[in-house]
Design an enzyme around this catalytic site. Structure first.
Site, PDB file in Angstrom:
ATOM      1  N   TYR A 181       0.840  -1.205   0.000  1.00 11.10           N
ATOM      2  CA  TYR A 181       0.000   0.000   0.000  1.00 11.10           C
ATOM      3  C   TYR A 181       0.874   1.254   0.000  1.00 11.10           C
ATOM      4  O   TYR A 181       0.701   2.158  -0.823  1.00 11.10           O
ATOM      5  CB  TYR A 181      -0.910  -0.025   1.239  1.00 11.10           C
ATOM      6  CG  TYR A 181      -1.836   1.173   1.357  1.00 11.10           C
ATOM      7  CD1 TYR A 181      -2.916   1.322   0.506  1.00 11.10           C
ATOM      8  CD2 TYR A 181      -1.624   2.151   2.331  1.00 11.10           C
ATOM      9  CE1 TYR A 181      -3.780   2.410   0.619  1.00 11.10           C
ATOM     10  CE2 TYR A 181      -2.471   3.246   2.454  1.00 11.10           C
ATOM     11  CZ  TYR A 181      -3.551   3.368   1.595  1.00 11.10           C
ATOM     12  OH  TYR A 181      -4.386   4.452   1.699  1.00 11.10           O
ATOM     13  N   LYS A 210       1.324   4.160  -2.926  1.00 12.87           N
ATOM     14  CA  LYS A 210       0.958   5.557  -2.671  1.00 12.87           C
ATOM     15  C   LYS A 210       2.175   6.489  -2.816  1.00 12.87           C
ATOM     16  O   LYS A 210       2.024   7.644  -3.230  1.00 12.87           O
ATOM     17  CB  LYS A 210       0.315   5.698  -1.291  1.00 12.87           C
ATOM     18  CG  LYS A 210      -1.039   4.993  -1.156  1.00 12.87           C
ATOM     19  CD  LYS A 210      -2.117   5.620  -2.024  1.00 12.87           C
ATOM     20  CE  LYS A 210      -3.508   5.069  -1.705  1.00 12.87           C
ATOM     21  NZ  LYS A 210      -4.565   5.702  -2.509  1.00 12.87           N
ATOM     22  N   THR A 215     -14.178   5.678   7.276  1.00  9.29           N
ATOM     23  CA  THR A 215     -14.842   5.026   6.139  1.00  9.29           C
ATOM     24  C   THR A 215     -14.723   3.513   6.305  1.00  9.29           C
ATOM     25  O   THR A 215     -14.047   3.030   7.219  1.00  9.29           O
ATOM     26  CB  THR A 215     -14.166   5.381   4.791  1.00  9.29           C
ATOM     27  OG1 THR A 215     -12.865   4.791   4.776  1.00  9.29           O
ATOM     28  CG2 THR A 215     -14.055   6.873   4.563  1.00  9.29           C
TER      29      THR A 215
HETATM   30  P1  NAP Z   1     -13.563   2.854   0.735  1.00 10.37           P
HETATM   31  O1  NAP Z   1     -14.679   3.302   1.576  1.00 10.37           O
HETATM   32  O2  NAP Z   1     -13.101   1.442   0.795  1.00 10.37           O
HETATM   33  O3  NAP Z   1     -13.908   3.232  -0.794  1.00 10.37           O
HETATM   34  C1  NAP Z   1     -13.032   2.889  -1.818  1.00 10.37           C
HETATM   35  C2  NAP Z   1     -13.684   3.168  -3.144  1.00 10.37           C
HETATM   36  O4  NAP Z   1     -12.764   2.777  -4.187  1.00 10.37           O
HETATM   37  C3  NAP Z   1     -14.965   2.358  -3.344  1.00 10.37           C
HETATM   38  O5  NAP Z   1     -15.910   3.097  -4.073  1.00 10.37           O
HETATM   39  C4  NAP Z   1     -14.466   1.174  -4.157  1.00 10.37           C
HETATM   40  O6  NAP Z   1     -15.531   0.596  -4.881  1.00 10.37           O
HETATM   41  C5  NAP Z   1     -13.449   1.863  -5.062  1.00 10.37           C
HETATM   42  N1  NAP Z   1     -12.514   0.927  -5.676  1.00 10.37           N
HETATM   43  C6  NAP Z   1     -11.718   0.010  -5.071  1.00 10.37           C
HETATM   44  N2  NAP Z   1     -11.066  -0.711  -5.999  1.00 10.37           N
HETATM   45  C7  NAP Z   1     -11.456  -0.230  -7.215  1.00 10.37           C
HETATM   46  C8  NAP Z   1     -11.145  -0.570  -8.544  1.00 10.37           C
HETATM   47  N3  NAP Z   1     -10.289  -1.562  -8.851  1.00 10.37           N
HETATM   48  N4  NAP Z   1     -11.720   0.141  -9.552  1.00 10.37           N
HETATM   49  C9  NAP Z   1     -12.594   1.134  -9.271  1.00 10.37           C
HETATM   50  N5  NAP Z   1     -12.943   1.482  -8.023  1.00 10.37           N
HETATM   51  C10 NAP Z   1     -12.370   0.813  -7.014  1.00 10.37           C
HETATM   52  O7  NAP Z   1     -12.253   3.723   1.004  1.00 10.37           O
HETATM   53  P2  NAP Z   1     -12.012   5.277   1.335  1.00 10.37           P
HETATM   54  O8  NAP Z   1     -11.538   5.354   2.729  1.00 10.37           O
HETATM   55  O9  NAP Z   1     -13.148   6.122   0.895  1.00 10.37           O
HETATM   56  O10 NAP Z   1     -10.719   5.501   0.413  1.00 10.37           O
HETATM   57  C11 NAP Z   1     -10.684   6.332  -0.703  1.00 10.37           C
HETATM   58  C12 NAP Z   1      -9.230   6.664  -1.006  1.00 10.37           C
HETATM   59  O11 NAP Z   1      -8.655   7.309   0.124  1.00 10.37           O
HETATM   60  C13 NAP Z   1      -8.344   5.459  -1.310  1.00 10.37           C
HETATM   61  O12 NAP Z   1      -7.474   5.739  -2.372  1.00 10.37           O
HETATM   62  C14 NAP Z   1      -7.567   5.277  -0.028  1.00 10.37           C
HETATM   63  O13 NAP Z   1      -6.314   4.653  -0.238  1.00 10.37           O
HETATM   64  C15 NAP Z   1      -7.424   6.707   0.433  1.00 10.37           C
HETATM   65  N6  NAP Z   1      -7.163   6.831   1.867  1.00 10.37           N
HETATM   66  C16 NAP Z   1      -8.064   6.342   2.774  1.00 10.37           C
HETATM   67  C17 NAP Z   1      -7.756   6.432   4.123  1.00 10.37           C
HETATM   68  C18 NAP Z   1      -8.686   5.894   5.180  1.00 10.37           C
HETATM   69  O14 NAP Z   1      -8.297   5.877   6.344  1.00 10.37           O
HETATM   70  N7  NAP Z   1      -9.901   5.489   4.876  1.00 10.37           N
HETATM   71  C19 NAP Z   1      -6.558   7.024   4.542  1.00 10.37           C
HETATM   72  C20 NAP Z   1      -5.683   7.517   3.580  1.00 10.37           C
HETATM   73  C21 NAP Z   1      -5.997   7.412   2.239  1.00 10.37           C
HETATM   74  P3  NAP Z   1     -15.564  -0.916  -5.395  1.00 10.37           P
HETATM   75  O15 NAP Z   1     -14.961  -1.758  -4.330  1.00 10.37           O
HETATM   76  O16 NAP Z   1     -16.999  -1.151  -5.644  1.00 10.37           O
HETATM   77  O17 NAP Z   1     -14.766  -0.928  -6.665  1.00 10.37           O
END
Ligand code: NAP
Length: 261
Positions: free
Chosen positions: A157, A161, A192
């Site tokens: 991961y 990133k 999330t």
């Molecule tokens: P989440 O609730 O798991 O949502 C992730 C989204 O990405 C979902 O809509 C998922 O839908 C989609 N996705 C995953 N694999 C995909 C693929 N191969 N093609 C198209 N869509 C895909 O996560 P989130 O927390 O909102 O995260 C969003 C972003 O923020 C990510 O890039 C994550 O790395 C980053 N981030 C999150 C956190 C955290 O703590 N939550 C911290 C730092 C960064 P499907 O599974 O239906 O495809």
């Protein structure tokens, strides 16, 4: 005047979490939005929420950003829907699975690079030429503070990133004189489903309760709390708007102060 009036925004991973919050925030500011992810039911539901709550047009498509052909098909649909190129691209789709480094399989490694880095590359490549031609564009890559630092059990991961930040900075400089900005947002833990899954993995591996695991995650932030998806969306809005035109090539943390660079 709404801050994104007349703008078209394409948001990956728009079915829940941060992507959903960005879609709603942009739509409230007047943008027409298209949301994509693999789960059609979720993106369809967010598009409906955008239409009914914000009164703007919205489209959705099932798309796997790790697959070049799937991305190309989604952008064909976007051109049809918007009637022209994308103004604002938010590369937010991402996955995060933990594993000891020695147990990091080829599949887990490639899965992270496929979604988090290749997906960002495919989508950027799809929009840059038309943004440059029109002399206006905004690309916002949702990376992570794990793109700046390391931590145990997240090598794939974190490496993917870090790659997103290199991509962001290089392309930002390539198009800086063309009216196109490219930035990354680096959240800490956000409230999330991704964090709920992290809690689940911690409880399974350590035997700690879900509350203890959540508290340990909260304590990683000097603010002692999780970031909300809406806070990330608020920064995305600034970067997408006219006010953000001087900000490019940056990787901005939204993490309560846990990483200070
Ligand atoms: P989440 O609730 O798991 O949502 C992730 C989204 O990405 C979902 O809509 C998922 O839908 C989609 N996705 C995953 N694999 C995909 C693929 N191969 N093609 C198209 N869509 C895909 O996560 P989130 O927390 O909102 O995260 C969003 C972003 O923020 C990510 O890039 C994550 O790395 C980053 N981030 C999150 C956190 C955290 O703590 N939550 C911290 C730092 C960064 P499907 O599974 O239906 O495809």
């Amino acid at each position: 005047m709404k801050r994104l009036a007349e703008r078209n925004a394409f948001i990956t991973g728009g079915g829940r979490g941060i992507g959903r919050a960005v879609a709603l925030r942009f739509a409230r500011e007047g943008a027409r939005v298209m949301v994509v992810a693999r789960t059609e039911r979720e993106v369809a539901s967010v598009a409906e929420e955008v239409r009914s709550e914000c009164g703007v047009e919205a489209a959705f498509a099932s798309c796997d950003v790790a697959e070049a052909a799937s991305v190309a098909a989604a952008f064909d649909r976007a051109r049809e829907f918007f009637g022209r190129g994308v103004d604002v691209l938010v590369n937010n789709a991402g996955i995060a699975e933990s594993a000891k480094f020695a147990g990091t399989t080829d599949e887990l490694w490639r899965r992270h690079f496929g979604v988090n880095l290749d997906g960002t590359f495919y989508c950027m490549r799809a929009v840059i030429p038309s943004m440059v031609e029109r002399g206006w564009g905004r690309i916002i890559n949702v990376a992570s503070i794990a793109g700046k630092t390391g931590a145990p059990y997240i090598a794939a991961y974190s490496a993917s990133k870090h790659g997103v930040l290199g991509l962001t900075r290089s392309v930002a400089l390539e198009v800086a004189s063309k009216g196109v900005t490219v930035n990354a947002i680096c959240p800490g833990y956000v409230d999330t489903e991704m964090t709920t899954n992290a809690v689940r993995q911690i409880t399974a591996k350590t035997g700690r309760s879900a509350e203890e695991a959540t508290e340990a995650i909260r304590r990683m932030s000097p603010q002692g709390r999780l970031v909300t998806p809406e806070e990330v969306a608020a920064l995305a809005l600034l970067l997408a708007s006219e006010d953000g035109r001087g900000i490019t090539g940056q990787a901005i943390n939204v993490d309560g102060g846990s990483v200070l660079f």
